[in-house]
Scaffold this motif. Sequence first.
Motif, PDB file in Angstrom:
ATOM      1  N   TYR A 189       0.864  -1.179   0.000  1.00 47.59           N
ATOM      2  CA  TYR A 189       0.000   0.000   0.000  1.00 47.59           C
ATOM      3  C   TYR A 189       0.900   1.228   0.000  1.00 47.59           C
ATOM      4  O   TYR A 189       1.702   1.431   0.912  1.00 47.59           O
ATOM      5  CB  TYR A 189      -0.917   0.016   1.222  1.00 47.59           C
ATOM      6  CG  TYR A 189      -1.762   1.265   1.255  1.00 47.59           C
ATOM      7  CD1 TYR A 189      -2.758   1.465   0.309  1.00 47.59           C
ATOM      8  CD2 TYR A 189      -1.532   2.249   2.196  1.00 47.59           C
ATOM      9  CE1 TYR A 189      -3.518   2.618   0.308  1.00 47.59           C
ATOM     10  CE2 TYR A 189      -2.295   3.404   2.214  1.00 47.59           C
ATOM     11  CZ  TYR A 189      -3.285   3.593   1.267  1.00 47.59           C
ATOM     12  OH  TYR A 189      -4.030   4.739   1.262  1.00 47.59           O
TER      13      TYR A 189
ATOM     14  N   PRO B 239     -11.650   6.013   0.326  1.00 46.95           N
ATOM     15  CA  PRO B 239     -12.325   4.751   0.032  1.00 46.95           C
ATOM     16  C   PRO B 239     -12.321   4.398  -1.451  1.00 46.95           C
ATOM     17  O   PRO B 239     -12.621   3.277  -1.819  1.00 46.95           O
ATOM     18  CB  PRO B 239     -13.753   4.976   0.546  1.00 46.95           C
ATOM     19  CG  PRO B 239     -13.931   6.442   0.605  1.00 46.95           C
ATOM     20  CD  PRO B 239     -12.564   7.025   0.840  1.00 46.95           C
TER      21      PRO B 239
ATOM     22  N   GLN C  79      -2.667  -4.044  -7.799  1.00 48.63           N
ATOM     23  CA  GLN C  79      -4.031  -3.660  -7.446  1.00 48.63           C
ATOM     24  C   GLN C  79      -4.996  -4.837  -7.519  1.00 48.63           C
ATOM     25  O   GLN C  79      -5.956  -4.900  -6.773  1.00 48.63           O
ATOM     26  CB  GLN C  79      -4.506  -2.537  -8.360  1.00 48.63           C
ATOM     27  CG  GLN C  79      -5.819  -1.944  -7.918  1.00 48.63           C
ATOM     28  CD  GLN C  79      -6.163  -0.715  -8.711  1.00 48.63           C
ATOM     29  OE1 GLN C  79      -5.606  -0.471  -9.761  1.00 48.63           O
ATOM     30  NE2 GLN C  79      -7.096   0.062  -8.212  1.00 48.63           N
TER      31      GLN C  79
ATOM     32  N   ARG D 187      -2.316   3.946  -3.865  1.00 46.22           N
ATOM     33  CA  ARG D 187      -2.799   2.743  -4.537  1.00 46.22           C
ATOM     34  C   ARG D 187      -2.226   1.491  -3.903  1.00 46.22           C
ATOM     35  O   ARG D 187      -1.285   1.550  -3.115  1.00 46.22           O
ATOM     36  CB  ARG D 187      -2.477   2.783  -6.024  1.00 46.22           C
ATOM     37  CG  ARG D 187      -0.975   2.744  -6.306  1.00 46.22           C
ATOM     38  CD  ARG D 187      -0.669   2.868  -7.757  1.00 46.22           C
ATOM     39  NE  ARG D 187      -1.146   1.669  -8.426  1.00 46.22           N
ATOM     40  CZ  ARG D 187      -0.997   1.418  -9.705  1.00 46.22           C
ATOM     41  NH1 ARG D 187      -0.398   2.279 -10.454  1.00 46.22           N
ATOM     42  NH2 ARG D 187      -1.430   0.317 -10.232  1.00 46.22           N
TER      43      ARG D 187
ATOM     44  N   THR E 173      -9.599   4.237  -3.183  1.00 44.13           N
ATOM     45  CA  THR E 173      -8.372   3.485  -3.429  1.00 44.13           C
ATOM     46  C   THR E 173      -8.650   2.036  -3.064  1.00 44.13           C
ATOM     47  O   THR E 173      -8.656   1.676  -1.892  1.00 44.13           O
ATOM     48  CB  THR E 173      -7.211   4.041  -2.585  1.00 44.13           C
ATOM     49  OG1 THR E 173      -7.070   5.424  -2.870  1.00 44.13           O
ATOM     50  CG2 THR E 173      -5.919   3.317  -2.895  1.00 44.13           C
ATOM     51  N   VAL E 174      -8.922   1.226  -4.085  1.00 51.86           N
ATOM     52  CA  VAL E 174      -9.342  -0.147  -3.842  1.00 51.86           C
ATOM     53  C   VAL E 174      -8.397  -1.134  -4.510  1.00 51.86           C
ATOM     54  O   VAL E 174      -7.671  -0.789  -5.441  1.00 51.86           O
ATOM     55  CB  VAL E 174     -10.775  -0.410  -4.344  1.00 51.86           C
ATOM     56  CG1 VAL E 174     -11.776   0.470  -3.616  1.00 51.86           C
ATOM     57  CG2 VAL E 174     -10.867  -0.195  -5.839  1.00 51.86           C
TER      58      VAL E 174
ATOM     59  N   TYR F 195     -11.361  -4.704  -1.651  1.00 49.31           N
ATOM     60  CA  TYR F 195     -10.948  -4.229  -0.328  1.00 49.31           C
ATOM     61  C   TYR F 195     -10.430  -2.808  -0.453  1.00 49.31           C
ATOM     62  O   TYR F 195     -10.181  -2.316  -1.561  1.00 49.31           O
ATOM     63  CB  TYR F 195      -9.863  -5.142   0.278  1.00 49.31           C
ATOM     64  CG  TYR F 195      -8.588  -5.183  -0.525  1.00 49.31           C
ATOM     65  CD1 TYR F 195      -7.559  -4.274  -0.278  1.00 49.31           C
ATOM     66  CD2 TYR F 195      -8.413  -6.106  -1.553  1.00 49.31           C
ATOM     67  CE1 TYR F 195      -6.397  -4.301  -1.020  1.00 49.31           C
ATOM     68  CE2 TYR F 195      -7.251  -6.136  -2.294  1.00 49.31           C
ATOM     69  CZ  TYR F 195      -6.253  -5.231  -2.020  1.00 49.31           C
ATOM     70  OH  TYR F 195      -5.096  -5.247  -2.771  1.00 49.31           O
ATOM     71  N   HIS F 196     -10.267  -2.139   0.676  1.00 45.36           N
ATOM     72  CA  HIS F 196      -9.699  -0.781   0.673  1.00 45.36           C
ATOM     73  C   HIS F 196      -9.065  -0.511   2.033  1.00 45.36           C
ATOM     74  O   HIS F 196      -9.235  -1.284   2.980  1.00 45.36           O
ATOM     75  CB  HIS F 196     -10.769   0.271   0.342  1.00 45.36           C
ATOM     76  CG  HIS F 196     -11.886   0.352   1.351  1.00 45.36           C
ATOM     77  ND1 HIS F 196     -11.883   1.254   2.369  1.00 45.36           N
ATOM     78  CD2 HIS F 196     -13.018  -0.378   1.505  1.00 45.36           C
ATOM     79  CE1 HIS F 196     -12.975   1.104   3.102  1.00 45.36           C
ATOM     80  NE2 HIS F 196     -13.678   0.117   2.600  1.00 45.36           N
ATOM     81  N   ASN F 197      -8.326   0.586   2.104  1.00 42.02           N
ATOM     82  CA  ASN F 197      -7.728   1.028   3.364  1.00 42.02           C
ATOM     83  C   ASN F 197      -8.746   1.912   4.061  1.00 42.02           C
ATOM     84  O   ASN F 197      -9.070   2.992   3.581  1.00 42.02           O
ATOM     85  CB  ASN F 197      -6.437   1.792   3.096  1.00 42.02           C
ATOM     86  CG  ASN F 197      -5.778   2.288   4.380  1.00 42.02           C
ATOM     87  OD1 ASN F 197      -6.258   2.063   5.483  1.00 42.02           O
ATOM     88  ND2 ASN F 197      -4.674   2.977   4.230  1.00 42.02           N
TER      89      ASN F 197
END
Length: 161
Positions: free
Chosen positions: A77, A152, A85, A81, A154-155, A145-147
């Motif tokens: 991460y 949100p 990915q 990004r 940035t998946v 998923y995302h951080n």
Amino acid sequence: MGYMNTPNAILWIVLIVAIILFAGFVLWGSTSAFSLFVPNYGSPTQALQAVGETQNNDAFVPQRVTEDDRTVTIVNYTGSRFVPQVITVNRGDTVRFVNKDNLSMRITSQDLKFVPLYPGFDQADSVGTGEYYEFVFNDPGVWPYHNMNSDPGTVGVIYVR
């Protein structure tokens, strides 16, 4: 004489039944109720297209290592990004999410309404720079998923076969 004549009553009944059948098909025509909440991207390529990426970048270049007789795929991460990915792993494989950003990272499969897309794939505590979170994927499917601690939008996507 009745409230409505017979041809109009039959037409209304047919129309109402058709609407109910159409709504049922739209809502329950998939293989499970769970799929109402999980986008079905079908393949990593379709998943990339859904998040606006193409195959002409490092999205399909996973780094894999073997540790203690297990396969570990590494996802970095960077703050803007996930690299790569989109990855494809086998059931039972481990994915390690490494925080290369100067801000904390908390990986989750929850959607924006906090509905878990993959039960259990929800990092409990944030990790700092250089630290990581690991998860073993046992259920096949396409899992976004995302951080949770950042944008949100940035998946990443994990395709488990």
